[in-house]
Design a protein around this motif. Structure first.
Motif, PDB file in Angstrom:
ATOM      1  N   ARG A   1      10.157  21.438 -26.422  1.00  0.00           N
ATOM      2  CA  ARG A   1      11.457  21.850 -25.999  1.00  0.00           C
ATOM      3  C   ARG A   1      12.559  21.523 -26.888  1.00  0.00           C
ATOM      4  O   ARG A   1      12.602  20.142 -27.349  1.00  0.00           O
ATOM      5  N   GLY A   2      13.499  22.260 -27.443  1.00  0.00           N
ATOM      6  CA  GLY A   2      14.420  21.914 -28.364  1.00  0.00           C
ATOM      7  C   GLY A   2      14.028  22.114 -29.794  1.00  0.00           C
ATOM      8  O   GLY A   2      14.825  22.210 -30.716  1.00  0.00           O
ATOM      9  N   GLY A   3      12.690  22.284 -29.942  1.00  0.00           N
ATOM     10  CA  GLY A   3      12.108  22.674 -31.374  1.00  0.00           C
ATOM     11  C   GLY A   3      12.260  24.022 -31.498  1.00  0.00           C
ATOM     12  O   GLY A   3      12.718  24.932 -30.736  1.00  0.00           O
ATOM     13  N   THR A   4      11.655  24.540 -32.381  1.00  0.00           N
ATOM     14  CA  THR A   4      11.295  26.086 -32.923  1.00  0.00           C
ATOM     15  C   THR A   4      10.076  26.455 -31.998  1.00  0.00           C
ATOM     16  O   THR A   4       9.064  25.967 -32.083  1.00  0.00           O
ATOM     17  N   ALA A   5      10.337  27.883 -31.651  1.00  0.00           N
ATOM     18  CA  ALA A   5       9.055  28.489 -31.126  1.00  0.00           C
ATOM     19  C   ALA A   5       9.020  29.791 -31.752  1.00  0.00           C
ATOM     20  O   ALA A   5      10.651  30.505 -31.650  1.00  0.00           O
ATOM     21  N   ASN A   6       8.096  30.640 -31.942  1.00  0.00           N
ATOM     22  CA  ASN A   6       8.277  31.999 -32.180  1.00  0.00           C
ATOM     23  C   ASN A   6       6.851  32.848 -32.047  1.00  0.00           C
ATOM     24  O   ASN A   6       5.686  31.998 -31.804  1.00  0.00           O
ATOM     25  N   CYS A   7       6.815  34.119 -31.897  1.00  0.00           N
ATOM     26  CA  CYS A   7       5.595  34.700 -31.567  1.00  0.00           C
ATOM     27  C   CYS A   7       5.648  36.022 -32.197  1.00  0.00           C
ATOM     28  O   CYS A   7       6.635  36.688 -32.613  1.00  0.00           O
ATOM     29  N   SER A   8       4.505  36.527 -32.653  1.00  0.00           N
ATOM     30  CA  SER A   8       4.190  37.863 -33.308  1.00  0.00           C
ATOM     31  C   SER A   8       3.712  38.778 -32.342  1.00  0.00           C
ATOM     32  O   SER A   8       2.803  38.405 -31.581  1.00  0.00           O
ATOM     33  N   VAL A   9       4.333  39.913 -32.107  1.00  0.00           N
ATOM     34  CA  VAL A   9       3.778  40.917 -31.200  1.00  0.00           C
ATOM     35  C   VAL A   9       3.438  42.207 -32.135  1.00  0.00           C
ATOM     36  O   VAL A   9       4.432  42.654 -32.569  1.00  0.00           O
ATOM     37  N   ILE A  10       2.300  42.871 -31.973  1.00  0.00           N
ATOM     38  CA  ILE A  10       1.827  44.091 -32.714  1.00  0.00           C
ATOM     39  C   ILE A  10       1.402  44.974 -31.655  1.00  0.00           C
ATOM     40  O   ILE A  10       0.586  44.733 -30.678  1.00  0.00           O
ATOM     41  N   ALA A  11       2.076  46.040 -31.798  1.00  0.00           N
ATOM     42  CA  ALA A  11       1.447  47.303 -31.059  1.00  0.00           C
ATOM     43  C   ALA A  11       1.275  48.601 -31.792  1.00  0.00           C
ATOM     44  O   ALA A  11       1.836  48.866 -32.709  1.00  0.00           O
ATOM     45  N   SER A  12      -0.186  49.024 -31.639  1.00  0.00           N
ATOM     46  CA  SER A  12      -0.504  50.049 -32.454  1.00  0.00           C
ATOM     47  C   SER A  12      -1.487  50.774 -31.942  1.00  0.00           C
ATOM     48  O   SER A  12      -2.321  50.691 -31.045  1.00  0.00           O
ATOM     49  N   ASP A  13      -1.329  52.218 -32.421  1.00  0.00           N
ATOM     50  CA  ASP A  13      -2.421  53.203 -31.965  1.00  0.00           C
ATOM     51  C   ASP A  13      -3.843  52.764 -32.504  1.00  0.00           C
ATOM     52  O   ASP A  13      -4.850  53.298 -31.915  1.00  0.00           O
ATOM     53  N   GLY A  14      -3.863  52.261 -33.870  1.00  0.00           N
ATOM     54  CA  GLY A  14      -4.941  51.846 -34.513  1.00  0.00           C
ATOM     55  C   GLY A  14      -5.538  50.607 -34.086  1.00  0.00           C
ATOM     56  O   GLY A  14      -4.978  49.766 -33.372  1.00  0.00           O
ATOM     57  N   VAL A  15      -6.468  50.018 -35.077  1.00  0.00           N
ATOM     58  CA  VAL A  15      -7.281  48.882 -34.783  1.00  0.00           C
ATOM     59  C   VAL A  15      -6.166  47.743 -35.391  1.00  0.00           C
ATOM     60  O   VAL A  15      -5.638  48.070 -36.815  1.00  0.00           O
ATOM     61  N   ILE A  16      -5.846  46.659 -34.648  1.00  0.00           N
ATOM     62  CA  ILE A  16      -4.763  45.817 -35.166  1.00  0.00           C
ATOM     63  C   ILE A  16      -5.737  44.697 -36.033  1.00  0.00           C
ATOM     64  O   ILE A  16      -6.620  44.121 -35.591  1.00  0.00           O
ATOM     65  N   GLY A  17      -5.198  44.676 -37.341  1.00  0.00           N
ATOM     66  CA  GLY A  17      -6.120  43.598 -38.151  1.00  0.00           C
ATOM     67  C   GLY A  17      -5.281  42.200 -37.960  1.00  0.00           C
ATOM     68  O   GLY A  17      -5.556  41.831 -36.876  1.00  0.00           O
ATOM     69  N   SER A  18      -4.742  41.684 -39.004  1.00  0.00           N
ATOM     70  CA  SER A  18      -4.087  40.279 -38.919  1.00  0.00           C
ATOM     71  C   SER A  18      -2.925  40.155 -37.526  1.00  0.00           C
ATOM     72  O   SER A  18      -2.238  41.127 -37.525  1.00  0.00           O
TER      73      SER A  18
END
Lengths: 352, 181
Positions: free
Chosen positions: B44-61
């Protein structure tokens, strides 16, 4: 219906769906969601959850649970798996089926908690003593993880061996839509080996790994070797997108295979004919995928989140037939698709 | 479609939850999605992040480390760190209550939203600042209906937090109404 699931939770839910009746483990990041999930859900499904006092205790509880004929599972991460290796060797010798999930983090030593694949050797070679192998599955999506966990229990019972499912920390922590699709359960005749009481049966089952007679122990090693031969014959799994005309083949497993997938698309867009081989079983290794490459292939590039471990199996499979290159990052640093592209361009340029 | 989103803030601001809700919205439309949190010695108080990918195709990375169509910066350090991750022509959504500077780059658009202040003053709950940010994001995607949004809130928070759904819906509505391009 598919729901958004975290890798660690999905693996746990799949194990319960597969009829896992006992979980023994000890906490370690980045797999803590597994025991957390199991602590709540195992009891609900009529199973047993024990947080052991150590990893060594947990793997020996697995020995006990499997010897009693139950579907049993443990999970841990790199240094924790290291502690379990003595127990894994004993399980192999005693021919006891179980599932071991390894969510790999950085090493060596206590290392760090970030994602890694530096425990390829740990899984495929093992640090336990003696001539043994364990089938090792390496999913690259959460859907595949739920499928392979169920399959792993079946394979464990069919060949009476411990089976590992290895994931990098990325797959354990990420969320993806997944649906647990139950697969038929292997009809495990536990009466053949389990210490589940003598009633209705003649003779006792004895679970043991000690054998002081040279000739008898050699026979038991030969029997194990026969089992491994069958596993190598029947259980290899991999994916390949290699086509005739491809000049470069990239090999990667787990989440990095998805990063490599992006790199392959980019390389193809740049006119470099590239295919991807993704081993799903790390042992038995898909030798044939590499031995049957079209003659157009000039180079193989292995990409791992390690200093280079699977690359050795690729070299063994190819036996000097093709140059095998390596690109890896460690310590929790995850390569970008661009880094793989750059390395591939360097190789393609050097070959001209 | 191929939506690539990076959401970042202090630990506890709800960046990860906002990302899960966005992922669920797309999932319910039958699109492939991934959600990948940063994880490490987070606190808590540190940093946090997230990646979200939405795609019609197959998601690689599943990691958004470049070419983000959307960057949501819930605090200043996140803007400093992730402004360069936005794709040219992408959009950076700024929580102007605590992000004090504007964008350095000229090739990305911004959406400004006074998210933390709205949460405290208007909604009397700082915890819904992430929902105000989510509302600002949804101005880019008016196709998502209130019913769809309410469904993902219900799925995510479950019966025990049912009483809080109206507050969250209000926060999202306020984010939509107050987002300034």
């Amino acid at each position: 219906m598919k729901t958004l699931m975290k890798g660690n939770e999905a693996v746990s839910a799949a194990a319960i769906a597969a009829g896992c009746k006992a979980f023994f483990g000890y906490p370690i990041t980045p797999q803590n969601e597994i025991p957390e999930y199991m602590s709540a859900k195992m009891a609900e499904s009529g199973g047993v959850f024990v947080q052991a006092e150590s990893e060594i205790a947990a793997i020996n509880m697995i020995y006990g649970g499997a010897a009693a004929g139950a579907r049993v599972m443990t999970s841990s991460s790199s240094p924790g798996i290291a502690l379990k290796q003595e127990g894994i060797s004993y399980l192999c010798a005693a021919r006891l089926p179980c599932l071991i999930v390894s969510v790999m983090r950085c090493g060596p030593g206590l290392g760090g908690i970030l994602p890694s694949q530096a425990d390829y050797f740990q899984a495929t070679r093992g640090g336990g003593n003696g001539d043994y192998n364990t089938p090792v599955y390496a999913p690259n999506s959460i859907q595949e993880a739920t499928d392979l966990v169920q399959k792993a229990f079946n394979v464990a019972e069919q060949y009476r061996t411990p089976v590992m499912v290895v994931m990098d920390g990325l797959l354990g922590q990420m969320m993806e839509p997944a649906e647990i699709k139950p697969i038929p359960r292997f009809k495990n005749d536990t009466d053949k080996y389990a210490t589940n009481g003598e009633s209705g049966r003649r003779g006792r089952n004895i679970v043991n790994s000690l054998n002081l007679q040279a000739a008898a122990l050699e026979q038991s090693n030969l029997r194990l070797a026969e089992v491994y031969k069958e596993i190598i014959k029947n259980e290899v799994m991999y994916e390949s997108t290699v086509e005739d005309g491809d000049e470069l083949v990239i090999a990667a497993y787990g989440t990095p295979s998805r990063i490599a997938q992006n790199a392959v698309a980019e390389l193809r867009a740049r006119g470099i004919k590239t295919g991807l081989i993704r081993p799903v079983t790390l042992w038995p290794f898909p030798d044939l995928a590499f031995q049957s490459l079209p003659s157009s292939v000039k180079n193989v590039l292995v990409c791992e989140l390690s200093m280079g471990q699977m690359v050795q199996d690729v070299r063994l499979a190819l036996n000097g037939k093709l140059p095998v290159h390596f690109y890896g990052r460690t310590g929790g640093v995850i390569f970008e698709p661009e880094e793989i592209v750059e390395k591939a361009l360097e190789i393609a340029g050097g070959g001209q | 479609m191929n939506e690539r989103i990076l959401i970042a803030g202090f630990g506890g601001q709800g960046a990860l939850t906002a990302g899960q809700l966005i992922a669920s919205l797309y999932l319910n439309r039958g699109v492939n999605v991934t959600w990948m949190p940063s994880y490490g010695a987070e606190m808590r108080g540190g940093t946090a992040n997230c990646s979200v990918i939405a795609s019609d195709g197959v998601i690689g990375s599943p990691i958004v480390s470049a070419n983000a169509g959307i960057v949501m910066a819930l605090n200043s350090p996140s803007l400093d760190k992730f402004e360069p991750v936005a794709a040219p022509g992408g959009t950076v959504i700024l929580n102007t209550s605590i992000v004090t500077r504007g964008l350095k780059r000229g090739d990305v658009k911004s959406i400004k939203i006074d998210a933390s202040n709205i949460a405290v003053n208007e909604l009397k709950n700082i915890k819904v600042a992430n929902m105000v940010m989510l509302g600002a994001y949804l101005t880019l995607h008016p196709e998502f209906t209130d019913d769809e949004i309410e469904r993902v809130l219900n799925d995510r928070f479950g019966a025990k937090a049912a009483a809080l759904i109206p507050l969250n819906m209000k926060a999202i509505a306020s984010g939509k109404a107050n987002a300034a391009r």
